[in-house]
Scaffold this motif. Structure first.
Motif, short mmCIF file in Angstrom:
data_model
loop_
_atom_site.label_atom_id
_atom_site.label_comp_id
_atom_site.label_asym_id
_atom_site.label_seq_id
_atom_site.Cartn_x
_atom_site.Cartn_y
_atom_site.Cartn_z
N ALA A 389 0.84 -1.20 0.00
CA ALA A 389 0.00 0.00 0.00
C ALA A 389 0.87 1.25 0.00
N VAL A 390 1.98 1.21 0.75
CA VAL A 390 2.89 2.35 0.76
C VAL A 390 3.41 2.62 -0.64
N ARG A 391 3.79 1.55 -1.35
CA ARG A 391 4.33 1.69 -2.70
C ARG A 391 3.34 2.39 -3.64
N VAL A 392 2.11 1.93 -3.63
CA VAL A 392 1.10 2.51 -4.53
C VAL A 392 0.78 3.94 -4.12
N ALA A 393 0.71 4.21 -2.81
CA ALA A 393 0.46 5.58 -2.36
C ALA A 393 1.60 6.51 -2.77
N VAL A 394 2.83 6.05 -2.64
CA VAL A 394 3.99 6.85 -3.06
C VAL A 394 3.93 7.10 -4.56
N ASP A 395 3.61 6.08 -5.34
CA ASP A 395 3.51 6.26 -6.79
C ASP A 395 2.45 7.29 -7.16
N GLU A 396 1.32 7.26 -6.46
CA GLU A 396 0.28 8.25 -6.71
C GLU A 396 0.76 9.66 -6.35
N LEU A 398 3.89 10.71 -6.36
CA LEU A 398 4.88 11.11 -7.36
C LEU A 398 4.19 11.54 -8.66
N ARG A 399 3.09 10.91 -8.97
CA ARG A 399 2.32 11.31 -10.15
C ARG A 399 1.76 12.72 -9.96
N CYS A 400 1.33 13.02 -8.74
CA CYS A 400 0.86 14.37 -8.44
C CYS A 400 1.98 15.39 -8.59
N ARG A 401 3.21 14.99 -8.25
CA ARG A 401 4.35 15.89 -8.44
C ARG A 401 4.54 16.23 -9.92
N GLU A 402 4.30 15.23 -10.77
CA GLU A 402 4.45 15.45 -12.20
C GLU A 402 3.33 16.31 -12.78
N THR A 403 2.12 16.12 -12.28
CA THR A 403 0.96 16.83 -12.85
C THR A 403 0.63 18.12 -12.12
N GLY A 404 1.15 18.27 -10.88
CA GLY A 404 0.82 19.44 -10.10
C GLY A 404 -0.51 19.34 -9.36
N GLU A 405 -1.16 18.18 -9.42
CA GLU A 405 -2.46 18.01 -8.77
C GLU A 405 -2.28 17.89 -7.25
N GLU A 406 -3.16 18.53 -6.52
CA GLU A 406 -3.09 18.53 -5.06
C GLU A 406 -4.12 17.53 -4.51
N LYS A 407 -3.92 16.27 -4.79
CA LYS A 407 -4.86 15.24 -4.37
C LYS A 407 -4.62 14.82 -2.92
N ALA A 408 -5.70 14.35 -2.30
CA ALA A 408 -5.58 13.74 -0.98
C ALA A 408 -5.52 12.23 -1.15
N ILE A 409 -4.48 11.62 -0.62
CA ILE A 409 -4.25 10.18 -0.74
C ILE A 409 -4.33 9.56 0.65
N LEU A 410 -5.20 8.59 0.79
CA LEU A 410 -5.36 7.88 2.07
C LEU A 410 -5.00 6.41 1.87
N PHE A 411 -4.11 5.89 2.72
CA PHE A 411 -3.80 4.46 2.62
C PHE A 411 -3.82 3.83 4.00
N SER A 412 -3.99 2.53 4.01
CA SER A 412 -4.01 1.78 5.26
C SER A 412 -2.62 1.21 5.53
N LEU A 413 -2.05 1.61 6.65
CA LEU A 413 -0.81 0.99 7.12
C LEU A 413 -1.27 -0.15 8.03
#
Length: 434
Positions: A389-396, A398-413
């Motif tokens: 889950a950490v991996r996919v959240a990090v990838d999302e 990083l994608r926001c860094r590329e697009t500039g989108e200010e998304k809220a990402i919630l993951f379960s640790l």
């Protein structure tokens, strides 16, 4: 002061579990009897499960009351915290807002007690003396062992051989709680002996360990019942306490997730976080993307077929309509033992079929890279399963860094990795492969 941790008082623990079954757009195909291939009835499950658990498996009620004695135990660690991962955000240089719901605060170190406690409680009410179960990495076995200790029940755990060898401290924790732990495949059951006869060095699988635990319960003369840590409707329902709390905590943060991520082996942790948010979406509320993170070496959602299959290797369990790699599939010996399962929960599979959720398959070394990055920024070492889950959240992010989108990402640790440090030692030594 800028808030980092969002905590609910004990008085705000949810008092019901959410059952998504009546809200599924196309319903849920019935499980089939392994002998007749006809839809199973509650009576068919009576040799395996406590009566109230069977009722919950077949329930069509949206909200199911949590018993008082279960709530009393939940209060030891619930509500679990929601944390804004601000240091990880800075490390990734992302405009995304990252939150994680931390289930590692439970006494057993993962989300699994959320269902272990009610399963032990209902079994005790039925006069059961012993519960049998399987475990992969040991989080589920640890949790059920603890729950059985609470309710003065014996606990018999069949632990997948590769994890039995990799994770001796998990085994020690189960034994501390009073459980007996046997490496699977074992010579104690017909299912285990059949595998050992053809492959004496078998590393085992969750499917096979399930076969052994089910066989042990069925041959107990009525003294034992079986407990399962994922896949079943009732298990996913018990885990929705995670997402219900997270909904309230996101409100405290003044935010709402655009993306919800959870690790998925059998599907209970992912569903536990995602389903309450999906409920709000189905009721006309805000929308989100739901991402199930699974191992690339055991990719049931991304590469499996959607078909009826047994939940275990020996074919003792009912057949469920699910995404499956085949009940005889033996996954590679990755360290995320809790995700080494050939199938996916029927509920999660059904949601994937109607595109209400997405799935990502991620390789082992990329998960450990993300887990180490998270540990060095947030100070918590994730369990190998949680690192997906950490991996996919990090990838999302990083994608926001590329697009500039200010998304809220919630993951379960979903749990900490304190009993999994050999996995990290192997990663640093370059011994892990994809």
């Amino acid at each position: 002061m800028t808030a980092t941790k969002f905590v609910l008082p004990e008085s705000d623990i949810p008092t019901t579990w959410y059952n998504v079954v009546p809200d599924l757009p196309k319903g849920l195909p019935p499980m089939l009897h392994p002998g007749t291939r006809e839809p199973i009835t509650p009576a068919d499950l009576a040799p395996l499960f406590a009566s109230e658990l069977i009722a919950q498996e077949f329930s069509t009620e949206r909200d199911v009351d949590i018993p008082g004695p279960v709530l009393d135990i939940y209060r030891q660690w619930r509500p679990s915290p929601l944390v804004r991962a601000r240091r990880l955000e800075r490390d990734l240089d992302t405009p995304a807002r990252i939150y994680f719901k931390y289930e590692g605060v439970s006494p057993a170190g993962s989300h699994k007690p959320n269902t272990a406690v009610p399963q032990a409680y209902y079994s005790k009410l039925d006069g059961v003396r012993r519960l049998t179960t399987e475990t992969g990495a040991g989080q589920w076995g640890s949790s059920l062992s603890m729950a059985c200790a609470y309710f003065d029940l014996e606990c018999e755990v069949f632990m997948v051989r590769v994890s039995y060898d990799q994770k001796p401290y998990r085994r020690g924790l189960m034994e501390t709680f009073g459980a007996s732990v046997t490496a699977s495949p074992s010579d104690r059951t017909e299912a285990g002996r059949a595998v050992l006869a053809t492959d004496p060095d078998s590393t085992g699988s969750l499917g096979l360990a399930i076969s052994e635990a089910v066989e042990a319960a069925l041959h107990s003369g009525g003294a034992a019942r079986y407990a399962l840590g994922s896949v079943l409707n009732l298990v996913l329902m018990h885990q929705t306490i995670i997402g219900q709390e997270a909904l309230a905590q996101m409100g405290l943060a003044g935010d709402y997730p655009d993306v919800v991520v959870g690790a998925a082996g059998g599907g209970s942790n992912f569903a536990g976080l995602a389903l309450p948010f999906l409920r709000r979406q189905l009721d006309g509320g805000p929308t989100a993307r739901f991402l199930a993170a699974e191992p690339a070496s055991c990719p049931s959602l991304t590469r499996g077929s959607y078909d009826y299959d047994f939940g275990d290797t020996a074919g003792l369990t009912p057949l469920a309509k699910m995404h499956t790699l085949g009940h005889d599939f033996r996954p590679p010996a990755i360290h995320a033992g809790g995700l080494r399962y050939h199938g996916m929960a029927p509920i999660v599979s059904a949601l994937r079929e109607v595109d209400l959720i997405e799935a990502r398959a991620v390789p082992q070394t990329a998960c450990f890279e993300a887990g180490v990055r998270f540990a060095r920024s947030e100070g918590i070492v994730p369990a190998p399963e949680s690192s997906h889950a950490v991996r996919v959240a990090v990838d999302e992010a990083l994608r926001c860094r590329e697009t500039g989108e200010e998304k809220a990402i919630l993951f379960s640790l979903s749990g900490h990795g304190h009993f999994d440090m050999q996995a990290y030692i192997d990663y640093f030594a370059g011994k892990l492969t994809d």
